[in-house]
Design a protein around this motif. Structure first.
Motif, PDB file in Angstrom:
ATOM      1  N   ARG A 108      -6.920  -7.036  12.414  1.00 37.77           N
ATOM      2  CA  ARG A 108      -7.077  -8.121  11.429  1.00 37.77           C
ATOM      3  C   ARG A 108      -7.138  -9.736  11.896  1.00 37.77           C
ATOM      4  NH1 ARG A 108      -5.762  -6.031   5.718  1.00 37.77           N
ATOM      5  NH2 ARG A 108      -6.207  -3.570   6.303  1.00 37.77           N
ATOM      6  N   THR A 109      -6.847  -9.866  13.340  1.00 43.52           N
ATOM      7  CA  THR A 109      -6.725 -11.156  13.749  1.00 43.52           C
ATOM      8  C   THR A 109      -8.297 -11.691  13.739  1.00 43.52           C
ATOM      9  OG1 THR A 109      -7.159 -10.450  16.176  1.00 43.52           O
ATOM     10  CG2 THR A 109      -4.728 -10.888  15.200  1.00 43.52           C
ATOM     11  N   GLY A 110      -9.438 -11.253  14.018  1.00 44.27           N
ATOM     12  CA  GLY A 110     -10.549 -11.500  13.681  1.00 44.27           C
ATOM     13  C   GLY A 110     -10.960 -11.884  15.462  1.00 44.27           C
ATOM     14  N   ARG A 111     -10.366 -11.979  16.255  1.00 45.01           N
ATOM     15  CA  ARG A 111     -10.782 -12.398  17.646  1.00 45.01           C
ATOM     16  C   ARG A 111     -10.513 -11.165  18.383  1.00 45.01           C
ATOM     17  NH1 ARG A 111      -6.613 -16.652  19.342  1.00 45.01           N
ATOM     18  NH2 ARG A 111      -7.805 -15.986  21.265  1.00 45.01           N
ATOM     19  N   ALA A 132     -12.855  -6.000  21.094  1.00 46.97           N
ATOM     20  CA  ALA A 132     -13.445  -6.579  20.019  1.00 46.97           C
ATOM     21  C   ALA A 132     -12.904  -5.863  18.873  1.00 46.97           C
ATOM     22  CB  ALA A 132     -14.860  -6.672  19.616  1.00 46.97           C
ATOM     23  N   HIS A 133     -12.779  -4.525  19.203  1.00 47.75           N
ATOM     24  CA  HIS A 133     -12.127  -3.743  17.946  1.00 47.75           C
ATOM     25  C   HIS A 133     -11.487  -2.649  18.396  1.00 47.75           C
ATOM     26  CE1 HIS A 133     -15.322  -5.323  15.090  1.00 47.75           C
ATOM     27  NE2 HIS A 133     -16.092  -5.282  16.170  1.00 47.75           N
ATOM     28  N   HIS A 191      -9.883  -0.364   7.972  1.00 44.54           N
ATOM     29  CA  HIS A 191      -9.359   0.104   9.058  1.00 44.54           C
ATOM     30  C   HIS A 191      -8.945   1.627   9.020  1.00 44.54           C
ATOM     31  CE1 HIS A 191      -9.926  -3.738  11.047  1.00 44.54           C
ATOM     32  NE2 HIS A 191      -9.302  -4.501   9.863  1.00 44.54           N
TER      33      HIS A 191
END
Length: 64
Positions: free
Chosen positions: A52-55, A61-62, A8
């Motif tokens: 970094r939560t992945g969701r 989404a990003h 990131h």
């Protein structure tokens, strides 16, 4: 494959810039740089944690 701290890079740049502004503000006794540095560090850390939560968070989404 990239190292984890480069995954990131926008957030890392924001955090590093915040640290630099904090140091310059502290050494030069310029309170606005100190304040901007703190804000950049906090925002950078929040974006790293959300990324970094992945969701998807907040419909995205990003964060880049």
């Amino acid at each position: 494959m990239q190292p984890p701290w480069l995954a990131h890079k926008e957030e890392v740049v924001m955090i590093v810039l915040g640290i630099v502004l904090l140091l310059v503000g502290f050494v030069a006794k310029i309170s606005i740089l100190w304040t901007i540095g703190i804000v950049l560090i906090v925002v950078g850390l929040v974006l790293v944690l959300l990324g970094r939560t992945g969701r998807p968070v907040g419909g995205r989404a990003h964060y880049f």
